[in-house]
Design a protein around this motif. Structure first.
Motif, short mmCIF file in Angstrom:
data_model
loop_
_atom_site.label_atom_id
_atom_site.label_comp_id
_atom_site.label_asym_id
_atom_site.label_seq_id
_atom_site.Cartn_x
_atom_site.Cartn_y
_atom_site.Cartn_z
N THR A 1 0.81 -1.23 0.00
CA THR A 1 0.00 0.00 0.00
C THR A 1 0.84 1.27 0.00
N LYS A 2 2.17 1.13 -0.04
CA LYS A 2 3.03 2.31 -0.02
C LYS A 2 4.41 1.91 -0.54
N PRO A 3 5.25 2.91 -0.87
CA PRO A 3 6.60 2.59 -1.35
C PRO A 3 7.46 1.90 -0.29
N LEU A 4 8.49 1.20 -0.77
CA LEU A 4 9.49 0.54 0.06
C LEU A 4 8.93 -0.59 0.92
N GLN A 5 7.84 -1.19 0.46
CA GLN A 5 7.37 -2.42 1.10
C GLN A 5 7.86 -3.65 0.33
N MET A 6 7.87 -3.52 -1.01
CA MET A 6 8.33 -4.62 -1.85
C MET A 6 9.17 -4.06 -2.99
N LEU A 7 10.36 -4.64 -3.18
CA LEU A 7 11.26 -4.23 -4.26
C LEU A 7 11.47 -5.38 -5.21
N GLY A 8 11.85 -5.04 -6.43
CA GLY A 8 12.31 -6.03 -7.40
C GLY A 8 13.76 -5.72 -7.72
N SER A 9 14.57 -6.74 -7.96
CA SER A 9 15.98 -6.51 -8.25
C SER A 9 16.50 -7.57 -9.20
N ASP A 10 17.48 -7.16 -10.01
CA ASP A 10 18.05 -8.09 -10.99
C ASP A 10 19.38 -7.53 -11.47
N HIS A 11 20.09 -8.32 -12.26
CA HIS A 11 21.31 -7.87 -12.93
C HIS A 11 21.06 -7.84 -14.43
N VAL B 1 24.77 -4.11 -14.93
CA VAL B 1 24.01 -3.07 -14.21
C VAL B 1 23.15 -3.74 -13.15
N HIS B 2 23.24 -3.27 -11.91
CA HIS B 2 22.36 -3.75 -10.86
C HIS B 2 21.12 -2.86 -10.86
N THR B 3 19.96 -3.46 -11.06
CA THR B 3 18.72 -2.69 -11.14
C THR B 3 17.83 -2.98 -9.94
N ILE B 4 17.17 -1.93 -9.46
CA ILE B 4 16.25 -2.02 -8.33
C ILE B 4 14.99 -1.24 -8.70
N ARG B 5 13.84 -1.80 -8.40
CA ARG B 5 12.57 -1.14 -8.72
C ARG B 5 11.58 -1.32 -7.58
N ASP B 6 10.94 -0.22 -7.19
CA ASP B 6 9.89 -0.29 -6.18
C ASP B 6 8.60 -0.76 -6.84
N VAL B 7 8.03 -1.83 -6.33
CA VAL B 7 6.84 -2.42 -6.97
C VAL B 7 5.64 -1.49 -6.89
N TYR B 8 5.49 -0.76 -5.80
CA TYR B 8 4.32 0.10 -5.62
C TYR B 8 4.39 1.36 -6.49
N VAL C 1 -10.03 1.78 -11.82
CA VAL C 1 -9.21 1.99 -10.64
C VAL C 1 -10.10 2.23 -9.43
N LEU C 2 -9.80 1.55 -8.33
CA LEU C 2 -10.58 1.71 -7.11
C LEU C 2 -10.42 3.12 -6.55
N ASP C 3 -11.45 3.59 -5.86
CA ASP C 3 -11.44 4.96 -5.34
C ASP C 3 -10.24 5.21 -4.43
N GLU C 4 -9.89 4.23 -3.60
CA GLU C 4 -8.79 4.45 -2.66
C GLU C 4 -7.42 4.44 -3.34
N CYS C 5 -7.39 4.10 -4.64
CA CYS C 5 -6.12 4.06 -5.37
C CYS C 5 -6.03 5.12 -6.46
N LYS C 6 -7.05 5.96 -6.57
CA LYS C 6 -7.07 6.95 -7.64
C LYS C 6 -6.03 8.05 -7.45
#
Length: 375
Positions: A73-83, A101-108, A233-238
């Motif tokens: 429900t917010k940033p920095l709860q789940m990340l994705g990472s790869d090379h 290249v080391h890549t990191i992405r915030d899922v949210y 899109v749900l109201d709470e996510c708009k």
């Protein structure tokens, strides 16, 4: 740079967009598109040259499986990472010795970060994770990181006290979300290098710029559970609708100047001769990000004289305060112009000529005209 010709004849490799020719032309001329070349514009020459893909083949439709993880429900709860492997051999590395290249992405939020590396060691991955999340995030033991089964990433995640979620070894698909993001990311890097004219020896100088401009330009992702059965899109996510990845992650728009990679600029310097101009030429290479990816009004500039003489090392990058850098009204790409001249005249490629000194006061000069704009 736009492509002339019949607007109805669009390469089938480009994905379709429901925009008129006039709208596409207008988008291609915007500063943010010239900087990021995202999304793909079928009337932009740089996009067509940089994003060329293999033709599409039919695939069996099917939705993604539920991974059983709690909803974020917010940033920095789940990340994705790869090379991202750029060159498989160390002897083919960049001038800085980087080949991955080391890549990191915030899922949210979708905020993406790429760091060029000479190797995929656990220590380097750990340091990159720490810079991405910042001091507060480093202490958070609830962060979950999805990746493939690379031991360097999984080990770094465990060392930080976080929770790894690797895919199965030797099983397809591998880390599908990051693989899709890599496709977009590589397209942005290709466009930066193509438009700037900087060759493969300096590919790693565009890595940080490309991940930042992609986060600034790309719309924030709407996750599957943020939509109802009809796709609305749900109201709470708009609150995510109409915002970029950067805005959702940090709660505000990016405050730095939006300029294309590799364009000519001038920055303050201290010459040995006190009668020489207090500026020197450079090539814009992005924004310096601190821990937590915070931007504190410092730019990254490639020293023009060093790269003109063949030094494309990351050590040629200089951190320059935003107020001590000037972007001329005319956008020029010295290396791209040198390449075009070589092609037109059918002559060997030569380095760009020495940059001319500015003949007008700069914004940071105490005697400067107050009407001269800063960036």
């Amino acid at each position: 740079v736009l492509l002339d010709g019949d607007p109805t004849v669009v390469d089938e490799l480009a994905y379709s967009r429901s925009m008129s020719r006039e709208a596409l032309l207008a988008e291609a001329a915007t500063p943010i598109h010239k900087a990021s070349h995202f999304p793909h514009n079928p009337l932009c020459e740089i996009c067509l040259r940089s994003h060329m893909r293999q033709r599409r083949y039919a695939r069996r439709p099917g939705g993604a499986e539920d991974d059983g993880l709690p909803r974020i429900t917010k940033p920095l709860q789940m990340l994705g990472s790869d090379h991202l492997i750029v060159r498989k051999s160390a002897k083919d590395a960049s001038d800085s010795g980087n080949n991955t290249v080391h890549t990191i992405r915030d899922v949210y939020s979708g905020v993406f970060h790429g760091v060029p590396l000479p190797d995929r060691s656990q220590d380097r991955n750990r340091d990159n994770f720490k810079k991405y999340v910042g001091v507060a995030g480093t202490r958070d033991t609830t962060i979950l990181v999805k990746s493939d089964c690379a031991g360097e990433i999984v080990g770094a995640v465990k060392e930080l006290g976080w929770n790894p979620e690797p895919s199965l070894a030797e099983r397809w698909p591998h880390n599908t979300t990051m693989e899709r993001s890599h496709g977009t990311y590589k397209s942005v890097i290709r466009a930066c290098l193509c438009q700037s004219g900087i060759g493969e020896r300096g590919w790693d100088t565009a890595v940080g710029y490309s991940s930042t401009i992609l986060s600034i330009a790309q719309p924030a992702p709407i996750l599957p559970y943020e939509k109802d059965a009809a796709g609305n899109v749900l109201d709470e996510c708009k609150h995510k609708v109409g915002k970029t990845c950067w805005e959702v992650h940090f709660g505000e728009k990016f405050s730095g100047p939006i300029q294309p990679f590799g364009r000519l600029c001038y920055f303050r310097s201290q010459p040995d001769n006190s009668l020489m101009p207090l500026t020197k030429a450079g090539l814009f290479a992005g924004w310096k990000l601190e821990y937590g990816l915070r931007y504190r009004s410092v730019l990254l500039i490639l020293d023009y004289e060093k790269v003109r003489h063949g030094n494309f090392s990351m050590r040629s990058l200089q951190a320059v305060p935003e107020k001590e850098c000037y972007f001329p009204e005319l956008t020029e790409f010295p290396f791209a112009e040198a390449r075009q001249l070589s092609i037109r005249q059918m002559t060997p490629l030569k380095a760009p000529a020495e940059a001319l000194a500015l003949e007008f006061p700069l914004p940071f000069d105490v005697d400067a005209d107050p009407d001269v704009s800063v960036i």
